[in-house]
Scaffold this active site. Sequence first.
Site, PDB file in Angstrom:
ATOM      1  N   PHE A 128      33.746  37.546  26.076  1.00  0.00           N
ATOM      2  CA  PHE A 128      33.285  37.137  27.403  1.00  0.00           C
ATOM      3  C   PHE A 128      32.509  38.290  28.045  1.00  0.00           C
ATOM      4  O   PHE A 128      32.979  39.426  28.026  1.00  0.00           O
ATOM      5  CB  PHE A 128      34.499  36.769  28.257  1.00  0.00           C
ATOM      6  N   ASP A 197      42.790  40.280  25.895  1.00  0.00           N
ATOM      7  CA  ASP A 197      42.529  39.439  27.058  1.00  0.00           C
ATOM      8  C   ASP A 197      43.070  38.038  26.738  1.00  0.00           C
ATOM      9  O   ASP A 197      42.639  37.409  25.759  1.00  0.00           O
ATOM     10  CB  ASP A 197      41.029  39.400  27.351  1.00  0.00           C
ATOM     11  N   TYR A 222      43.658  31.380  37.083  1.00  0.00           N
ATOM     12  CA  TYR A 222      43.074  30.111  37.541  1.00  0.00           C
ATOM     13  C   TYR A 222      42.694  29.171  36.404  1.00  0.00           C
ATOM     14  O   TYR A 222      42.160  28.103  36.645  1.00  0.00           O
ATOM     15  CB  TYR A 222      41.868  30.359  38.456  1.00  0.00           C
ATOM     16  N   LYS A 223      42.951  29.568  35.152  1.00  0.00           N
ATOM     17  CA  LYS A 223      42.614  28.677  34.035  1.00  0.00           C
ATOM     18  C   LYS A 223      43.862  27.845  33.685  1.00  0.00           C
ATOM     19  O   LYS A 223      44.263  27.004  34.469  1.00  0.00           O
ATOM     20  CB  LYS A 223      42.080  29.505  32.864  1.00  0.00           C
ATOM     21  N   ARG A 383      31.475  22.514  25.844  1.00  0.00           N
ATOM     22  CA  ARG A 383      32.833  23.036  25.734  1.00  0.00           C
ATOM     23  C   ARG A 383      33.832  22.074  26.386  1.00  0.00           C
ATOM     24  O   ARG A 383      33.625  21.645  27.522  1.00  0.00           O
ATOM     25  CB  ARG A 383      32.856  24.392  26.444  1.00  0.00           C
TER      26      ARG A 383
HETATM   27  C1  LIG Z   1      37.617  33.673  32.613  1.00  0.00           C
HETATM   28  C2  LIG Z   1      37.546  35.002  31.961  1.00  0.00           C
HETATM   29  C3  LIG Z   1      37.441  36.167  32.723  1.00  0.00           C
HETATM   30  C4  LIG Z   1      37.319  36.062  34.211  1.00  0.00           C
HETATM   31  O1  LIG Z   1      37.303  37.293  34.836  1.00  0.00           O
HETATM   32  P1  LIG Z   1      37.314  37.351  36.415  1.00  0.00           P
HETATM   33  O2  LIG Z   1      37.482  38.772  36.704  1.00  0.00           O
HETATM   34  O3  LIG Z   1      38.405  36.463  36.898  1.00  0.00           O
HETATM   35  O4  LIG Z   1      35.998  36.804  36.893  1.00  0.00           O
HETATM   36  C5  LIG Z   1      37.447  37.382  32.057  1.00  0.00           C
HETATM   37  N1  LIG Z   1      37.544  37.446  30.703  1.00  0.00           N
HETATM   38  C6  LIG Z   1      37.640  36.335  29.958  1.00  0.00           C
HETATM   39  C7  LIG Z   1      37.755  36.442  28.481  1.00  0.00           C
HETATM   40  C8  LIG Z   1      37.630  35.085  30.552  1.00  0.00           C
HETATM   41  O5  LIG Z   1      37.703  33.981  29.803  1.00  0.00           O
END
Ligand SMILES: *Cc1c(COP(=O)(O)O)cnc(C)c1O
Length: 424
Positions: A128, A197, A222-223, A383
């Site tokens: 990401f 992560d 939030y996921k 997705r």
């Molecule tokens: C959703 C996601 C994030 C989100 O990071 P924020 O700091 O909440 O914006 C980070 N890393 C991964 C791998 C994600 O899927």
Amino acid sequence: MNRQEALALDAQDPLAPLREQFVLPSGVIYLDGNSLGVLPKATAARVQQVVTQEWGTDLIRSWNSAGWIDLPQRVGDKIARLVGAGPGQLVVADSTSVNLFKVLSAALSISAADAPQRKTVLSERSNFPTDLYIAEALCRERGLRLQLAEPEELPGLLNEDTAVLMLTHVNYRTGRMHDMAALTAAAHRAGALTVWDLAHSAGAVPVELLGADADFAVGCGYKYLNGGPGAPAFVWAHPRHASRFWQPLAGWMGHAAPFAFTPGYRPAEGISRYLCGTPAVLSLAALECGVDAVLVSEARGGMAALRTKSLALTRLFAQQVQAHCPQLQLVSPQEDASRGSQVCLGHAEIGYPVIQALIARGVIGDFRAGDKSHPASALDILRFGFTPLYLRYVDAWDAAEHLRQVLDSGEWQRPEFNRRQAVT
Ligand SMILES: *Cc1c(COP(=O)(O)O)cnc(C)c1O
């Protein structure tokens, strides 16, 4: 499979009652819980209570009387149960990006102390972007190198120069899941530390942080944890590391005695030093409802049972799409062991309008643009996240049928589906 068979699977599903915990708008098949989880029914009343009673009436006394001050640890202990960590080892704070900065920095400090000759952070090219940006910034600051590779190349690239292996457990673009225990063991054999992560793992797939002997982890609220838009994230450090170094954001909430108001910083023992500033109480209250809704599954087999259903849902959807939509390429792994809780379909051109046409039909997935500079990830991605807590087999079947109809009818060609919006 036909629709009757999907309905029969729902009728026998021991997890089916869990769906009752959520607000699910009628006419919507929600396949984006990997981006923003749905609203638990308990959340609105709980947030209302925090606002009107705890804040409105009890005011500042609530830091003690309502336990606001302990929320990062209290909600952290609940999330720990979902990711194979122990009590007192995980706290909720800040965002995933900020927490990644803290743990990667701490891991690099440990590496610099124990093995200063190691100069590389190794990650996946299609990790990401925020993870890669944070790593890039830290590498610049410390004179290190960020090395990016394809997933199958990673074990071979671990060597005496690797300081940290930093990976997202389930890839956001491909849905591919790494073997955390095997890669952690390989990193340790090479003398490197691991940072994981769990953004697409916590609440979606079983994770055993202690069992895999991981070093550090972060994850998203939030996921799959259903904490609401912008919910705070979490951070875990293995107990052998948690008290070894200061994390760089040495705020007062990570101090051993915040209310002593001393001018010098003295970090709290353990994971609490990974806190920085004042906890986001309203957001934490909402996140706790989301996490509780996942924990209800513990009485019905917990993450193992959720995983079984998640695999069955993604298998059903992928098989239907492969049978009826040959123009789409299955990008997520076919084999169960390396597939997260999402199905990713690739197409060179029409991904965006197809997703828009599906959304207009109430089937909500999302679109992730391909990286045209790199052949391995050049395809645009459609997705679809499958949250076993609230999705039914018939939802997976219907979603695949809508996708077939959108493609066969050419509906996606309409101009309104081809205009790009800010958030995809
Ligand atoms: C959703 C996601 C994030 C989100 O990071 P924020 O700091 O909440 O914006 C980070 N890393 C991964 C791998 C994600 O899927």
